[in-house]
Design a protein around this motif. Structure first.
Motif, PDB file in Angstrom:
ATOM      1  N   LEU A 277      69.799  31.126  47.088  1.00 41.96           N
ATOM      2  CA  LEU A 277      69.595  32.560  47.023  1.00 41.96           C
ATOM      3  C   LEU A 277      70.252  33.116  48.282  1.00 41.96           C
ATOM      4  N   LEU A 278      71.117  34.102  48.080  1.00 45.54           N
ATOM      5  CA  LEU A 278      71.875  34.669  49.203  1.00 45.54           C
ATOM      6  C   LEU A 278      71.411  36.091  49.503  1.00 45.54           C
ATOM      7  N   VAL A 279      71.666  36.518  50.725  1.00 38.62           N
ATOM      8  CA  VAL A 279      71.499  37.938  51.079  1.00 38.62           C
ATOM      9  C   VAL A 279      72.817  38.356  51.723  1.00 38.62           C
ATOM     10  N   ASP A 280      73.439  39.374  51.185  1.00 35.63           N
ATOM     11  CA  ASP A 280      74.762  39.805  51.658  1.00 35.63           C
ATOM     12  C   ASP A 280      75.716  38.619  51.783  1.00 35.63           C
ATOM     13  N   GLY A 281      75.684  37.753  50.816  1.00 33.13           N
ATOM     14  CA  GLY A 281      76.620  36.631  50.770  1.00 33.13           C
ATOM     15  C   GLY A 281      76.247  35.451  51.658  1.00 33.13           C
ATOM     16  N   GLU A 282      75.120  35.539  52.377  1.00 35.34           N
ATOM     17  CA  GLU A 282      74.722  34.418  53.239  1.00 35.34           C
ATOM     18  C   GLU A 282      73.442  33.789  52.724  1.00 35.34           C
ATOM     19  N   LYS A 283      73.289  32.482  52.937  1.00 31.61           N
ATOM     20  CA  LYS A 283      72.080  31.789  52.503  1.00 31.61           C
ATOM     21  C   LYS A 283      70.840  32.432  53.134  1.00 31.61           C
ATOM     22  N   MET A 284      69.825  32.671  52.307  1.00 32.41           N
ATOM     23  CA  MET A 284      68.566  33.176  52.868  1.00 32.41           C
ATOM     24  C   MET A 284      67.908  32.043  53.639  1.00 32.41           C
ATOM     25  N   SER A 285      67.654  32.253  54.911  1.00 30.35           N
ATOM     26  CA  SER A 285      66.999  31.194  55.684  1.00 30.35           C
ATOM     27  C   SER A 285      66.298  31.783  56.906  1.00 30.35           C
TER      28      SER A 285
END
Ligand code: AMP
Ligand code: ZN
Length: 474
Positions: A277-285
């Motif tokens: 799952l990404l946020v603005d193209g980055e992995k959510m972490s």
């Protein structure tokens, strides 16, 4: 035939369980020092769809999901000067609690969130802290077979002794050097080879979580936890292992090496990995600080005025993308999923009681879920059925069946909506009905009809049943 993509073979394969109708699934569970975020839940939802799909096909599933309540990171330094400190221990120190209290608190939040998401309960949620003995026994066996070695209270897995190392991830030993340079985090200077990984780590002085072992006081490495617990509950060889794509290497690669090294048998037949799952193209972490939790989405207020989302809207959203693809999370997309879910439930309110289902749609739904869990296709079949000309009793029967896999509480909701609907008649309408009743008693049917039309314009219909008026939404 039921088909699944197997990360190990990099192919879609026919699913053949070891001991039908039984199927064993192991899912790498959460590390419980914070609230689990919706990225993690995307992966747990994938495992839930998988399990429900197998049960829909008549399999009897045993689902094991571990709880990582042991910190696996070494600590450098003491007290406030400590670095690299393990997150569970750090959270305990910050909150003035024991690591176990922290783990218990976040485990209960995790289980509550799983319930909100309609994720079926695992048969066992084994805790790492309760399986230290099993881990020690496995390490003893690896030492005996000389696949592991001791170095000053640390035990390492000797990767060169396991010839199949790298088959899952493609990180075979010949390709490892560059990679290890990139991922090297700790100060493990006592290893024979930089590719070797820790099975047991010597405890630092004053460490909060540690256990006695034949090699002194210490704590287990992360990977050994899942090998020891999956084998304990599912046997040396079991059917399916799941996790997010970041676990392929090194976690799952190392699980295979340890488990097969110890048992001499194939560890897992099918490896399933979910996309990020990404946020603005980055992995959510957590480390990027771009995470959302279920309680946050439940409280989120949208610019358009929407107050909060149902956890089930997130469940719905995850079905809109195939589990292997990455999926970008936005609140606008979540709003779309919530609207679609509401619309589905509202449409069903007016339906007849379920009777005989629609065989054609049931077959198509089954084909979709059995084709490597094609949930986007399954959802589009749901909407086609809703819009079809079949009688609503047939649509209801089929949809309630599908909901065993979808897990959207469609039946429960339909009942409660029917109850609520009675209460939701606007005051204006109630007033008009009372007036109309008066005209009816006076046998002024002209006026009564006029008022009925007025009520209709507002969206309600009145039916006369004896002396009573029954109202329905048009
Ligand atoms: P962790 O607690 O970090 O071990 O993660 C628990 C599970 O969530 C693992 O299966 C991870 O692969 C998975 N996971 C972590 N971050 C994400 C993400 N952004 N999207 C999907 N799955 C994730
Ligand atoms: Zn694991």
């Amino acid at each position: 035939m039921l088909k699944l993509y197997n990360t190990f073979s990099r192919k879609i394969e026919d699913f053949k369980p070891i001991n039908p109708p039984h199927v064993g699934i192991y899912t790498c569970g959460p590390t419980v020092y914070r609230e689990v975020h919706i990225g993690n839940f995307r992966t747990y939802l994938m495992a839930d769809f998988l399990r429900r799909m197998l049960e829909y096909n008549g399999f009897k599933v045993t689902h094991i999901k571990n709880i990582t309540d042991v910190g696996h990171m070494r600590q450098v330094g003491q007290g406030h000067h400590a670095q690299n400190i393990d997150p569970i221990i750090k959270e305990a120190m910050d909150q003035g609690k024991t690591p176990l209290e922290i783990a218990q608190y976040y485990t209960s939040l995790f289980l509550e969130d799983e319930k909100k998401l309609n994720i079926l309960k695992a048969n066992v949620y084994p805790k790492a802290t309760e399986h230290i003995n099993e881990m020690i026994e496995m390490i003893k066996l690896l030492l005996k077979k000389e696949i592991a070695y001791e170095s000053d209270g640390n035990i390492y897995f000797d990767v060169k002794k396991f010839k199949d190392y790298g088959m899952l991830s493609g990180n075979t030993l010949d390709k490892m050097d560059n990679l290890l340079e990139a991922v090297r985090i700790s100060v493990e200077t006592d290893k024979k080879d930089s590719a070797d990984f820790a099975l047991w780590k010597k405890a630092e002085k004053d460490r909060l979580m540690k256990w006695d072992s034949p090699w002194g006081s210490g704590f287990p490495g992360w990977h050994i936890e899942c090998s020891a617990m999956s084998i304990k509950y599912l046997g040396k060889t079991f059917d399916i292992h799941t996790g997010g794509e970041d676990l392929i290497f090194p976690h799952h690669e190392d699980e295979i090496a340890q488990s097969e090294g110890a048992s001499g048998k194939k560890f897992v037949n099918y490896w399933l990995h979910g996309g990020y799952l990404l946020v603005d193209g980055e992995k959510m972490s957590r480390s990027k600080g771009n995470v959302y939790t279920i309680s946050e989405i439940e409280k989120r207020v949208m610019p358009g005025g929407r107050q909060g989302f149902d956890a089930l809207a997130f469940r719905y959203l995850t079905m809109m993308t195939h589990y292997k693809s990455k999926m970008n999370f936005t609140f606008e997309a979540l709003e779309g999923a919530q609207t679609a879910l509401n619309r589905l439930k509202e449409t069903m309110v007016a339906w007849e009681k379920p009777r005989i289902g629609c065989a054609e749609y049931e077959q198509r739904f089954l084909d979709a879920i059995n084709n490597d869990l094609n949930m986007p296709e399954a959802l589009s079949i749901v909407w086609e059925l809703v819009r079809s000309d079949y009688p609503t009793s047939a649509k209801a029967e089929s949809l309630f069946k599908f909901d065993k896999v979808l897990g959207l509480d469609l039946a429960k909701n339909q009942k409660s909506k029917i109850k609520n609907q009675k209460l939701e008649i606007p005051e204006k309408v109630t007033k008009l009905i009372k007036e109309r009743d008066k005209f009816r008693r006076q046998k002024n049917f002209d006026m009564a009809d006029k008022l009925r039309n007025k009520i209709k314009e507002i969206g309600y219909d009145v039916e006369d049943k004896g002396n009573k008026s029954v109202v329905k939404k048009v």
